[in-house]
Design a protein around this motif. Structure first.
Motif: not given
Length: 505
Positions: A417-424
């Motif tokens: 499972v991959d998760l993205t973090v919008k606020d880097q």
């Protein structure tokens, strides 16, 4: 004369019996008068007084004994040693459960916390393409440089014996040369030299000499293309930027998902043409229409693009002229070295945005789908919002550690499972780190809930709770919903907020 005692006859023995002189009662009774003392103990009044003195200590003793018997009986009854103990316990049980809880109206959120890894994702390898050494400019895709393929046999010179059977002086002088029959040549075909003619060999050499490969100078003569530029670890390469250079000619990055697999020239149509034209337009080139057809306007723009890269202005694009990736890339590890021959693995790279990867146990598979919200806890305790961006389509069995499974089997199945973090920016300076990921699957708001251990199984199936009311305890059937944080959503007839329910032992 005094009245007879109301205490009744003495329990110490027959009436008129005397206590022993050594007994305790002897100290309390009156002493008899000796003869001649003047006391008339033989009179009726004296005998009554004497009897009363004997009964007084015995009455005190009986009162103490009776009190002891009553206390002992009470203790036996309390411990159940006497008959009827089971009845007393059943009566106590009928008063209600030992523990109770209250039905509460609340919101339930189902979640699970698992281990994850913060980083840039899986690295992919950039390899040297065979076509990288094949930019001959003659329009033939995949044509190796002249010295990379078997070269035609040269015309023998004085002092150099020629052992080629195709060129023998005796064959050239022993018989008239046959006149070749002219045949029409297609525009894309290359004339085939006649092996027996020295002039044909010379013509082929001249044709090869006119071609301009990527490898030039001494490297062209030796058949080697040399890496003259490589990026550094951590460098970010964007569209149009140089991934590497071969003999001082740049190989750029283009965005897309279709690799360059064929020669693109005037008349070519397809998705790869559209991808190329979109990239050229994004880089600022104009004067052509972005579509899936490679026309003369496209060829003119390609020449301009090749000029800016310092490449041969052929107007055609062939495999190896550019590296294709979905977006900007971050160099993870440079494997090749400057000055080495172009071959093998050149570097590895990843995406430019930090992300979180989780190997999720398949029992939690229903917790995730594209768009599922999550929170990520960094090593310093900071919590960052994240979102599931990819769920693996197939479970993969994790290999057991060496020696961990004598049978050589596999471990628990997991799901990538991959998760993205919008606020880097919330990730701070962390480039790679272990993290805790809390996956939030669903939320039910404004529902009734009880502790999970308040549920009791019904004989016919389903669940119930023990409702504790002023009139007693009764089982009430419930429908269960979401389980979360030790609570379970319940509903049913007679189930209301504030109702007390029992917690079974």
């Amino acid at each position: 004369m005094p009245h007879p005692s109301k205490d009744g006859p003495s329990l110490g023995g027959a009436p008129g019996a005397e206590a022993s002189e050594d007994s305790p009662e002897a100290f309390d009774r009156p002493q008899r008068s000796v003869a001649g003392s003047g006391d008339d103990t033989g009179s009726a009044e004296g005998r009554g007084e004497y009897a009363r003195s004997l009964r007084r200590p015995l009455r005190t003793t009986m009162i103490v004994l009776a009190a002891s018997v009553v206390a002992g009986a009470a203790g036996l009854a309390a411990t159940g040693s006497l008959g009827g103990g089971d009845t007393n316990q059943a009566a106590a049980a009928a008063t209600g459960p030992v523990r109770t809880a209250t039905v509460a109206r609340t919101s339930l959120t189902r979640s699970e916390t698992v281990d994850g890894t913060l980083g840039y994702g899986d690295a992919t390898v950039v390899q040297a393409s065979p076509a990288d050494t094949a930019d001959s400019g003659d329009g033939n895709p995949g044509t190796p440089p002249p010295t990379a393929r078997p070269a035609p046999r040269a015309t023998p010179t004085a002092g150099t014996p020629d052992h080629s059977p195709a060129v023998q002086p005796t064959r050239a002088t022993s018989a008239p040369e046959p006149r070749p029959t002219p045949t029409p040549a297609s525009p894309s075909s290359t004339p085939t030299p006649t092996p027996s003619r020295t002039s044909s060999l010379s013509g082929l050499n001249a044709q090869l000499a006119a071609a301009t490969p990527i490898a030039t100078g001494s490297t062209a003569q030796s058949g080697r293309s040399v890496l003259t530029h490589l990026p550094g670890d951590g460098d970010v390469i964007k569209r149009g930027g140089s991934v590497y250079s071969v003999d001082d000619q740049k190989v750029p990055l283009l965005y897309g998902t279709i690799p360059l697999y064929r020669l693109l020239k005037t008349g070519t149509e397809g998705e790869d043409v559209a991808m190329l034209e979109k990239n050229l337009a994004a880089l600022g080139y104009t004067g052509f229409t972005v579509d899936d057809t490679y026309d003369s306007a496209t060829a003119a723009v390609v020449k301009q693009w090749q000029h800016d890269l310092g490449r041969t202005e052929s107007g055609t694009v062939q495999p190896g002229d550019a590296v294709i990736a979905p977006g900007a890339r971050r160099v993870a590890d440079v494997k090749a070295t400057l000055g080495s021959a172009l071959a093998g693995d050149l570097l590895t790279w990843t995406g430019t945005a930090r992300m979180v990867e989780v190997d999720l146990d398949t029992q939690y598979e229903d917790l995730v789908k594209d768009g599922t919200k999550a929170s990520v806890k960094l090593p310093d305790g900071t919590t960052v919002g994240a979102e599931v961006s990819r769920v693996g389509t197939a479970a993969t069995a994790a290999s057991s550690p060496a020696g961990g499974n004598p049978g050589g089997g596999t471990g628990d199945a997991t799901l990538p499972v991959d998760l993205t973090v919008k606020d880097q920016s919330r990730l701070g300076r962390y480039q790679a780190a272990p993290v805790e990921v809390t996956l939030t699957a669903e939320t039910h708001e404004d529902v009734l809930a009880v502790p999970v251990n308040a549920l009791i199984a019904r004989p016919g199936g389903g669940y119930a709770v023990q409702a504790v009311t002023a009139s007693g305890v009764e089982d009430r059937a419930v429908e269960v919903g979401l389980f979360a944080d030790g609570l379970v959503e319940v509903s049913g007839a007679g189930i209301t907020a504030g109702l007390k329910v029992g917690i079974p032992q």
